[in-house]
Design a protein around this motif. Structure first.
Motif, PDB file in Angstrom:
ATOM      1  N   GLU A 150       0.826  -1.208   0.000  1.00  0.00           N
ATOM      2  CA  GLU A 150       0.000   0.000   0.000  1.00  0.00           C
ATOM      3  C   GLU A 150       0.864   1.263   0.000  1.00  0.00           C
ATOM      4  OE1 GLU A 150      -3.783  -1.874   2.472  1.00  0.00           O
ATOM      5  OE2 GLU A 150      -2.140  -0.898   3.557  1.00  0.00           O
ATOM      6  N   ALA A 151       1.912   1.264   0.808  1.00  0.00           N
ATOM      7  CA  ALA A 151       2.803   2.432   0.863  1.00  0.00           C
ATOM      8  C   ALA A 151       3.486   2.661  -0.484  1.00  0.00           C
ATOM      9  CB  ALA A 151       3.844   2.249   1.959  1.00  0.00           C
ATOM     10  N   SER A 152       3.894   1.587  -1.130  1.00  0.00           N
ATOM     11  CA  SER A 152       4.565   1.704  -2.435  1.00  0.00           C
ATOM     12  C   SER A 152       3.623   2.236  -3.496  1.00  0.00           C
ATOM     13  CB  SER A 152       5.123   0.348  -2.862  1.00  0.00           C
ATOM     14  OG  SER A 152       6.080  -0.101  -1.940  1.00  0.00           O
ATOM     15  N   LEU A 153       2.410   1.725  -3.536  1.00  0.00           N
ATOM     16  CA  LEU A 153       1.427   2.196  -4.525  1.00  0.00           C
ATOM     17  C   LEU A 153       1.017   3.641  -4.250  1.00  0.00           C
ATOM     18  CD1 LEU A 153      -0.758  -1.025  -4.907  1.00  0.00           C
ATOM     19  CD2 LEU A 153       0.980  -0.137  -6.490  1.00  0.00           C
TER      20      LEU A 153
ATOM     21  N   ASP B 143       2.787 -11.096   5.083  1.00  0.00           N
ATOM     22  CA  ASP B 143       1.464 -10.456   5.073  1.00  0.00           C
ATOM     23  C   ASP B 143       1.534  -8.974   4.699  1.00  0.00           C
ATOM     24  OD1 ASP B 143       2.836  -9.929   7.421  1.00  0.00           O
ATOM     25  OD2 ASP B 143       1.017  -9.746   8.620  1.00  0.00           O
ATOM     26  N   ALA B 144       2.750  -8.425   4.578  1.00  0.00           N
ATOM     27  CA  ALA B 144       2.922  -7.005   4.242  1.00  0.00           C
ATOM     28  C   ALA B 144       3.288  -6.792   2.774  1.00  0.00           C
ATOM     29  CB  ALA B 144       3.999  -6.387   5.119  1.00  0.00           C
ATOM     30  N   ILE B 145       3.553  -7.872   2.051  1.00  0.00           N
ATOM     31  CA  ILE B 145       3.946  -7.758   0.638  1.00  0.00           C
ATOM     32  C   ILE B 145       3.073  -8.675  -0.214  1.00  0.00           C
ATOM     33  CG2 ILE B 145       6.320  -7.122   1.177  1.00  0.00           C
ATOM     34  CD1 ILE B 145       7.133 -10.020   0.543  1.00  0.00           C
TER      35      ILE B 145
ATOM     36  N   LEU C  82       9.092  -0.579  -6.635  1.00  0.00           N
ATOM     37  CA  LEU C  82       8.068   0.463  -6.725  1.00  0.00           C
ATOM     38  C   LEU C  82       8.388   1.634  -5.796  1.00  0.00           C
ATOM     39  CD1 LEU C  82       4.867  -1.799  -6.704  1.00  0.00           C
ATOM     40  CD2 LEU C  82       6.104  -0.891  -8.683  1.00  0.00           C
ATOM     41  N   PHE C  83       8.753   1.321  -4.564  1.00  0.00           N
ATOM     42  CA  PHE C  83       9.073   2.363  -3.598  1.00  0.00           C
ATOM     43  C   PHE C  83      10.328   3.125  -4.029  1.00  0.00           C
ATOM     44  CE2 PHE C  83      10.419   3.925   0.632  1.00  0.00           C
ATOM     45  CZ  PHE C  83       9.255   4.593   0.972  1.00  0.00           C
TER      46      PHE C  83
END
Length: 120
Positions: A5-8, A61-63, A77-78
């Protein structure tokens, strides 16, 4: 917030800033993409080594789970957002003449050839 979510979110913010807010339009230039390809190569090499050595570890669960080598795709992405915003802000501040006086150090060769001491 997950890494995905942070990367997007970072990509969305970067695109909006570049095209509509700051209007640097780096994303529309071939020179930007050529520069980014060079940065991306070294990012992939560096991140691969760091994740392979276990310096960075990611909770599944975070990726998304998609990986390029050992690194999650979210790192690419980030990294895109970080590199692009660094370049974008550099161009934006440069257009506004933030550093009107040259800093310390040698005068660049081109400025010396043109006889311009202030073109650092």
């Amino acid at each position: 917030m997950t890494h995905t979510e942070a990367s997007l979110l970072g990509i969305a913010v970067t695109v909006v800033l570049d095209l509509w807010v700051l209007r640097t339009r780096l994303l529309t230039r071939k020179a930007y993409w050529a520069s980014y390809a060079i940065v991306l190569f070294f990012q992939l090499v560096t991140n691969e080594w760091l994740t392979w050595q276990g310096v960075f570890q990611y909770g599944e669960d975070a990726i998304l789970g998609w990986r390029i080598g050992h690194q999650p795709v979210e790192d690419v992405l980030f990294g895109f957002s970080l590199v692009t915003q660094s370049m974008m802000w550099w161009v934006w501040w440069g257009r506004r003449g933030v550093q009107r006086e040259p800093g310390p150090g040698p005068v660049p060769a081109v400025a010396r050839l043109l006889g311009r001491r202030d073109a650092a």
